[in-house]
Write an enzyme that holds these catalytic residues in place. Structure first.
Site, PDB file in Angstrom:
ATOM      1  N   LYS A 121       0.858  -1.196   0.000  1.00 16.55           N
ATOM      2  CA  LYS A 121       0.000   0.000   0.000  1.00 16.55           C
ATOM      3  C   LYS A 121       0.890   1.240   0.000  1.00 16.55           C
ATOM      4  O   LYS A 121       1.721   1.417   0.887  1.00 16.55           O
ATOM      5  CB  LYS A 121      -0.907  -0.020   1.236  1.00 16.55           C
ATOM      6  CG  LYS A 121      -1.862   1.152   1.303  1.00 16.55           C
ATOM      7  CD  LYS A 121      -2.964   0.895   2.317  1.00 16.55           C
ATOM      8  CE  LYS A 121      -3.889   2.084   2.423  1.00 16.55           C
ATOM      9  NZ  LYS A 121      -5.029   1.851   3.297  1.00 16.55           N
ATOM     10  N   ASP A 226     -15.082   4.867  10.800  1.00 18.71           N
ATOM     11  CA  ASP A 226     -15.427   4.819   9.366  1.00 18.71           C
ATOM     12  C   ASP A 226     -15.749   3.361   9.004  1.00 18.71           C
ATOM     13  O   ASP A 226     -15.301   2.838   8.000  1.00 18.71           O
ATOM     14  CB  ASP A 226     -14.218   5.325   8.559  1.00 18.71           C
ATOM     15  CG  ASP A 226     -14.567   5.594   7.102  1.00 18.71           C
ATOM     16  OD1 ASP A 226     -15.763   5.677   6.789  1.00 18.71           O
ATOM     17  OD2 ASP A 226     -13.636   5.686   6.277  1.00 18.71           O
TER      18      ASP A 226
HETATM   19  N1  ATP Z   1      -4.598  -6.557   2.388  1.00 19.71           N
HETATM   20  C1  ATP Z   1      -5.384  -6.495   1.298  1.00 19.71           C
HETATM   21  N2  ATP Z   1      -5.707  -7.608   0.638  1.00 19.71           N
HETATM   22  C2  ATP Z   1      -6.487  -7.588  -0.474  1.00 19.71           C
HETATM   23  N3  ATP Z   1      -6.987  -6.454  -0.999  1.00 19.71           N
HETATM   24  C3  ATP Z   1      -6.699  -5.297  -0.397  1.00 19.71           C
HETATM   25  C4  ATP Z   1      -5.887  -5.242   0.779  1.00 19.71           C
HETATM   26  N4  ATP Z   1      -5.759  -3.958   1.159  1.00 19.71           N
HETATM   27  C5  ATP Z   1      -6.469  -3.243   0.280  1.00 19.71           C
HETATM   28  N5  ATP Z   1      -7.047  -4.024  -0.659  1.00 19.71           N
HETATM   29  C6  ATP Z   1      -7.872  -3.585  -1.805  1.00 19.71           C
HETATM   30  O1  ATP Z   1      -7.576  -2.235  -2.096  1.00 19.71           O
HETATM   31  C7  ATP Z   1      -8.736  -1.420  -1.965  1.00 19.71           C
HETATM   32  C8  ATP Z   1      -8.350  -0.086  -1.337  1.00 19.71           C
HETATM   33  O2  ATP Z   1      -7.773  -0.310  -0.066  1.00 19.71           O
HETATM   34  P1  ATP Z   1      -7.903   0.710   1.158  1.00 19.71           P
HETATM   35  O3  ATP Z   1      -9.315   0.836   1.592  1.00 19.71           O
HETATM   36  O4  ATP Z   1      -6.939   0.286   2.206  1.00 19.71           O
HETATM   37  O5  ATP Z   1      -7.419   2.046   0.440  1.00 19.71           O
HETATM   38  P2  ATP Z   1      -7.583   3.530   0.939  1.00 19.71           P
HETATM   39  O6  ATP Z   1      -6.679   4.392   0.150  1.00 19.71           O
HETATM   40  O7  ATP Z   1      -7.415   3.581   2.415  1.00 19.71           O
HETATM   41  O8  ATP Z   1      -9.012   3.900   0.541  1.00 19.71           O
HETATM   42  P3  ATP Z   1      -9.688   5.277   0.905  1.00 19.71           P
HETATM   43  O9  ATP Z   1      -8.632   6.258   1.238  1.00 19.71           O
HETATM   44  O10 ATP Z   1     -10.438   5.647  -0.342  1.00 19.71           O
HETATM   45  O11 ATP Z   1     -10.558   4.920   2.071  1.00 19.71           O
HETATM   46  C9  ATP Z   1      -9.697  -2.227  -1.120  1.00 19.71           C
HETATM   47  O12 ATP Z   1     -11.034  -1.968  -1.422  1.00 19.71           O
HETATM   48  C10 ATP Z   1      -9.349  -3.660  -1.437  1.00 19.71           C
HETATM   49  O13 ATP Z   1     -10.058  -4.101  -2.577  1.00 19.71           O
END
Ligand code: ATP
Length: 503
Positions: A121, A226
């Site tokens: 990430k 959230d």
């Molecule tokens: N550990 C994981 N395993 C599988 N898929 C993942 C994982 N982490 C994230 N994802 C995928 O990536 C997408 C985005 O992840 P996440 O919600 O952590 O991002 P974000 O940037 O925090 O989102 P936002 O800021 O819009 O809330 C998730 O909906 C999921 O499909």
């Protein structure tokens, strides 16, 4: 910003040295002059200039000559520094496809030497708050120039610290593996965001699991803040995993009860609307016992109270921030200005970029990038050999390029179970397309080649899924909706509205 990891293998030690020097220079310079880069890198002017040209060509550095001549890191440059460190630590060796994109992050599949899949990430917090932070003198304190580097780094550290503490205490979150700069590496969860699920075999069980999770969090002094269908993954076995917790608040917060009730209501309303399931019981904050504390464990990962205060202040500012369009415009403007500054350079580089694009397309077809960090001379033979030796991973990533994550599986149907299986919207759509007769009467008369037919089918499928998801999200803005992206392309404000609608 697309993470194109293949360029990692074209960078020499001096290039990385130069890149790190720019990063260091940015601690107190918004733009780092070439002389300063030379000094920090301890390289000769000619060598540094050569590296800067390479780094600029790969879009790892941004050049600006408006106020004074200098360079700063781009997101990609920062990504490369983090990736290089993760590779050196042996955490990951391959970068696969992007599987998710949020407003504040990009998610990629990565693999280690043993082909174990993980999730990388990359936090992009700065892409929404950079301007505000620059203007916020109070926040800057001792820093002469705050930047998205710091913000994204804090976000990653916070997420890693919380994930580790929660994981160590048996919460259903991904396993945290490592972090560096603005990135974290975690285990890959096999599941789908709950927002994509249309039916559950055991809604009562899932509902109870979610409510119990909220209670358990509260017992550890935390409220998610959230807790909604976008941040919960659900597996074929209907096991839940919490993947995102950017705005956890303490149960001692003045509005703790309101946050807790809002989380509970989010789930209740979602279950009622989506599954027609009305939960008869739901928890109240007053019923929870604040018996554990994660403070020590969170601080042990490096995310101290002071950093948390800094971060919370930034998070508040972010809520007031402008929407995606403004940011895109900003980026565009920046790029335009850069273009003006570098017209000559760009003309020369055009041809090279075309070649690069061709190369990129070729690699995209392969669906993976091997990370190669050794010196240039060894590159070709090494990468060829690795490609040969890692057919399995290549195949895996081939699958990922079709977004395997979204493939429906019939497995795990319990034999004693006549209840409906989980069906996601996209799959229902796909069934319609496979089983349905061609609607258009002219269609059969038109002789298509198999390739054309395949392409047309794929496009129709993509369009149908995108339309469906758009309708589901009621995304009035339209714009950057992609099949893979789904709800994560909503901006913060839209999501807040969405949550408020549940009240
Ligand atoms: N550990 C994981 N395993 C599988 N898929 C993942 C994982 N982490 C994230 N994802 C995928 O990536 C997408 C985005 O992840 P996440 O919600 O952590 O991002 P974000 O940037 O925090 O989102 P936002 O800021 O819009 O809330 C998730 O909906 C999921 O499909």
């Amino acid at each position: 910003m697309k993470l194109d990891a293949k360029n990692l293998r074209y960078l020499t030690k001096d290039d990385f040295r130069t890149l790190v020097s720019v990063e260091m220079g940015m601690k107190n310079h918004e733009l780092v002059p070439v002389n300063l880069i030379c000094t920090i890198a301890n390289l000769k002017y000619g060598g540094t200039k050569k590296s800067i040209t390479t780094l600029h060509k790969f879009k790892l550095l941004f050049h600006d000559a408006r106020k004074y001549d200098g360079y700063k890191l781009t997101y990609l440059g920062y990504d490369f520094l983090a990736l290089k460190t993760l590779v050196q630590r042996g955490v990951c060796a391959y970068v696969g496809n992007q599987i998710g994109v949020g407003k504040e992050s990009d998610i990629y599949i990565v693999a280690d030497e043993d082909n174990k899949e993980m999730v990388l990430k990359l936090h992009r917090l700065g892409r929404t708050s950079f301007k505000t932070i620059k203007n916020n003198r109070d926040y800057l304190k001792h820093r002469k120039s705050a930047s998205w580097l710091y913000l994204s780094r804090l976000a990653a550290l916070k997420e890693f610290a919380y994930m580790k503490a929660l994981h160590d205490n048996g919460f259903p979150v991904p396993t945290p593996i490592d972090y560096n700069r603005h990135t974290i590496v975690m285990s890959r969860v096999r599941g789908y965001p709950m927002t994509q699920i249309m039916e559950l075999r055991h809604p009562t069980k899932v509902y109870n699991d979610l409510m119990n999770l909220l209670v358990k969090l509260a017992n550890y002094g935390l409220i998610h803040g959230d807790f909604n269908e976008f941040n919960i993954l659900i597996s074929d076995e209907e096991e839940i995993t919490l993947i995102d917790f950017p705005q956890m608040v303490s149960t001692s917060h003045i509005n703790a009860e309101m946050y807790f009730d809002r989380d509970v209501n989010c789930i209740r309303t979602f279950f009622e609307k989506r599954f027609g399931f009305i939960g008869q019981k739901w928890p109240k904050l007053a019923d929870c016992q604040n018996i554990h504390s994660l403070d020590v464990q969170i601080a042990a990962s490096g995310f101290t109270r002071d950093l948390e205060k800094d971060f919370d202040k930034l998070a508040e500012e972010q809520i007031d921030l402008s929407d995606d369009e403004n940011i895109d415009n900003d980026n565009d403007n920046d790029e335009e200005e850069e273009n003006n500054n570098n017209n000559e350079e760009e003309n020369n580089e055009e041809e090279e970029e075309n070649n690069e694009e061709e190369e990129q397309e070729q690699e995209q077809e392969e669906g993976y990038h091997e990370i190669e960090t050794s010196d240039e001379e060894e590159e070709e033979s090494d990468s060829d050999e690795s490609v040969e030796n890692n057919k399995q991973v290549i195949e895996e990533f081939h699958g990922l390029s079709l977004n395997k994550n979204r493939d429906f599986k019939f497995s795990n149907l319990k034999d004693d179970d006549n209840a409906p299986i989980i069906l996601r919207k996209e799959y229902i759509q796909e069934i319609g397309e496979i089983e349905g007769e061609p609607v258009d009467g002219d269609f059969e008369q038109y002789v298509e080649t198999p390739e054309e037919r395949k392409k047309r089918k794929e496009e129709e499928k993509k369009r149908a899924i995108a339309d469906k998801v758009k309708r589901q999200l009621n995304n009035k803005k339209g714009g950057k909706m992609s099949v893979r992206n789904t709800v994560k392309s909503k901006n913060k404000r839209e999501r807040m509205d969405h949550i408020k609608a549940y009240k």
